[in-house]
Design an enzyme around this catalytic site. Structure first.
Site, PDB file in Angstrom:
ATOM      1  N   LYS A 157       1.707  21.278   2.900  1.00  0.00           N
ATOM      2  CA  LYS A 157       2.452  21.213   1.639  1.00  0.00           C
ATOM      3  C   LYS A 157       1.922  20.062   0.776  1.00  0.00           C
ATOM      4  O   LYS A 157       1.180  19.195   1.273  1.00  0.00           O
ATOM      5  CB  LYS A 157       3.947  21.006   1.940  1.00  0.00           C
ATOM      6  CG  LYS A 157       4.267  19.697   2.664  1.00  0.00           C
ATOM      7  CD  LYS A 157       5.690  19.696   3.220  1.00  0.00           C
ATOM      8  CE  LYS A 157       5.994  18.385   3.912  1.00  0.00           C
ATOM      9  NZ  LYS A 157       7.249  18.442   4.675  1.00  0.00           N
ATOM     10  N   TYR A 205      -1.778  -9.191 -16.560  1.00  0.00           N
ATOM     11  CA  TYR A 205      -0.630  -9.114 -17.465  1.00  0.00           C
ATOM     12  C   TYR A 205       0.474 -10.096 -17.099  1.00  0.00           C
ATOM     13  O   TYR A 205       0.807 -10.251 -15.921  1.00  0.00           O
ATOM     14  CB  TYR A 205      -0.025  -7.705 -17.439  1.00  0.00           C
ATOM     15  CG  TYR A 205      -0.789  -6.686 -18.255  1.00  0.00           C
ATOM     16  CD1 TYR A 205      -0.941  -6.846 -19.627  1.00  0.00           C
ATOM     17  CD2 TYR A 205      -1.336  -5.559 -17.657  1.00  0.00           C
ATOM     18  CE1 TYR A 205      -1.638  -5.909 -20.378  1.00  0.00           C
ATOM     19  CE2 TYR A 205      -2.024  -4.606 -18.402  1.00  0.00           C
ATOM     20  CZ  TYR A 205      -2.173  -4.796 -19.768  1.00  0.00           C
ATOM     21  OH  TYR A 205      -2.847  -3.871 -20.506  1.00  0.00           O
TER      22      TYR A 205
HETATM   23  C1  LIG Z   1       7.068  17.916   5.985  1.00  0.00           C
HETATM   24  C2  LIG Z   1       7.640  18.602   7.166  1.00  0.00           C
HETATM   25  C3  LIG Z   1       6.978  18.568   8.413  1.00  0.00           C
HETATM   26  C4  LIG Z   1       5.796  17.664   8.669  1.00  0.00           C
HETATM   27  O1  LIG Z   1       6.268  16.364   8.866  1.00  0.00           O
HETATM   28  P1  LIG Z   1       5.282  15.133   9.193  1.00  0.00           P
HETATM   29  O2  LIG Z   1       6.186  14.000   9.436  1.00  0.00           O
HETATM   30  O3  LIG Z   1       4.422  14.969   7.994  1.00  0.00           O
HETATM   31  O4  LIG Z   1       4.488  15.542  10.387  1.00  0.00           O
HETATM   32  C5  LIG Z   1       7.482  19.354   9.431  1.00  0.00           C
HETATM   33  N1  LIG Z   1       8.604  20.115   9.244  1.00  0.00           N
HETATM   34  C6  LIG Z   1       9.277  20.136   8.080  1.00  0.00           C
HETATM   35  C7  LIG Z   1      10.493  20.962   7.954  1.00  0.00           C
HETATM   36  C8  LIG Z   1       8.816  19.367   7.004  1.00  0.00           C
HETATM   37  O5  LIG Z   1       9.501  19.377   5.841  1.00  0.00           O
END
Ligand SMILES: *Cc1c(COP(=O)(O)O)cnc(C)c1O
Length: 385
Positions: free
Chosen positions: A44, A263
């Site tokens: 994702k 800055y």
């Molecule tokens: C993002 C997510 C994962 C992966 O989690 P990590 O901590 O990045 O390994 C797994 N399951 C669900 C439901 C998620 O939203």
């Protein structure tokens, strides 16, 4: 005399190198750890910022068959990349919104929604009575998924006549092994699973794969660790770094003790100081929270093997670093400063910016020259794909 290490530095541009060989090696390590459970990959958010398409390709080549994305558009991109084969399963974590066009998007691209409410179940059963889906049961996150004790979801399932292809839940605090929630959630999921005999089950994210309970079930769902994040905070990172971020030195100057940099003059030199201005800033996803002021330390960069502290505020396109301790003769415009890599991890940068490595990764900017190293070219001097 050190020469700029990448010709792209000639454009005074920061370079993000993504090591797909390390990505594949990380997937294999996680898969071996939880075997014989299957190891999926969470891709994702553009594969946590490294690029969904190249990541999906490299992971599939390493043997990954099950992928998770956040929404259907990411799912369509993954499907396009991975091909139409049914043996490649793509789950969409954010589930299903009502409406025929939404369901069509799933069906057209062979995507499997992760459903977590009776409404979603009814919607899917009405639009696609035979198409596979996952059922998300909540065991404590209170974010997505049906509450474990809620009977309406079981009734809706029974009524629809459909069986999920996967039963899943998500950890609340798996990066903290001592948190009693891990034990509680694993036990709750175990219990839920008994109501779904014969259906594959999945609970563990990256850190979940390293919990003493070994809550592997049938499928693990790592994301962060694949991309080099440390799934065991406070302990040695078992994963290989996947991203390297470098920015060229644009200008060098020497200031006297008492002079300020950046800055609002928030940082004052305590000694005669050599400063380098490098071509990366908050518009590239370098957190402005890495600013160094007289009150607190900020980020760090590596230049010619030496650790150099940030000096002053991070600007939009520029950051100033203290290179006083780098041998003068090895410094000149075009020499690259490393912001992320083997010596400065995404977890380090996250901590210094008072956030987490996940946000560092997913915030990586679009302006970088991106270099993807594939397994084949890995190790060849300067070679890229
Ligand atoms: C993002 C997510 C994962 C992966 O989690 P990590 O901590 O990045 O390994 C797994 N399951 C669900 C439901 C998620 O939203």
């Amino acid at each position: 005399m050190a020469r700029p290490r990448d010709p792209r530095a000639a454009g005074a541009q920061a370079v993000l190198t993504i090591d797909l060989h390390a990505l594949a090696a990380n997937w294999r390590l996680l898969a071996a750890r939880a075997a014989p459970a299957e190891c999926a990959a969470v891709i994702k958010a553009d594969a946590y910022g490294i690029g969904l398409e190249p990541a999906a390709r490299a992971l599939a080549k390493a043997g990954c068959r099950t992928f998770f994305v956040a929404n259907a558009n990411e799912g369509a991109r993954a499907r396009e990349t991975l091909g139409a084969k049914k043996s490649i399963r793509i789950y969409v974590l954010n589930g299903l919104l009502p409406g025929a066009p939404v369901a069509r998007l799933y069906l057209e691209h062979g995507l499997r929604p992760v459903l977590g409410s009776p409404e979603e179940l009814r919607e899917w059963a009405a639009r696609a009575p035979k198409a596979p889906f996952a059922l998300h049961m909540d065991t404590g996150m209170n974010r997505l998924g049906a509450p474990g004790g809620d009977e309406t979801i079981h009734a809706a399932l029974k009524k629809s006549g459909a069986a999920p292809a996967l039963l899943m839940s998500h950890f609340v605090a798996s990066e903290t092994p001592a948190d009693p929630l891990n034990k509680r959630q694993t036990a709750a999921f175990q219990k839920l699973r008994a109501r779904f005999p014969g259906i594959p089950a999945s609970l563990a994210n990256s850190s979940g794969i390293f919990l003493p309970q070994e809550p592997f079930f049938d499928l693990t769902r790592p994301g962060y660790a694949l991309y080099g994040g440390n799934p065991t905070p406070g302990k040695k990172n078992p994963m290989l770094p996947v991203v390297k971020l470098e920015a060229p030195i644009i200008q060098l100057r020497t200031i006297e003790a008492g002079e300020t940099a950046g800055y609002n003059a928030q940082w004052t030199a305590k000694r005669r100081t050599r400063l380098a201005t490098i071509g990366v800033g908050y518009a590239d996803g370098l957190p402005r929270n890495l600013m160094a002021t007289d009150a607190r330390a900020g980020g760090e960069a590596m230049v010619q093997g030496a650790r150099c502290a940030f000096a002053g505020r991070v600007s939009m396109d520029l950051t100033v670093i203290d290179v006083t301790d780098v041998p003068e003769q090895s410094l000149r415009p075009g020499v690259m400063a490393q912001l992320l890599g083997a010596d400065i991890t995404i977890d380090d940068m996250g901590a210094r910016a008072r956030t987490i490595g996940y946000e560092i990764l997913t915030g990586l900017g679009r302006r970088y020259a991106r270099v993807y190293k594939s397994g084949r070219q890995y190790g060849a001097a300067g070679a890229d794909v």
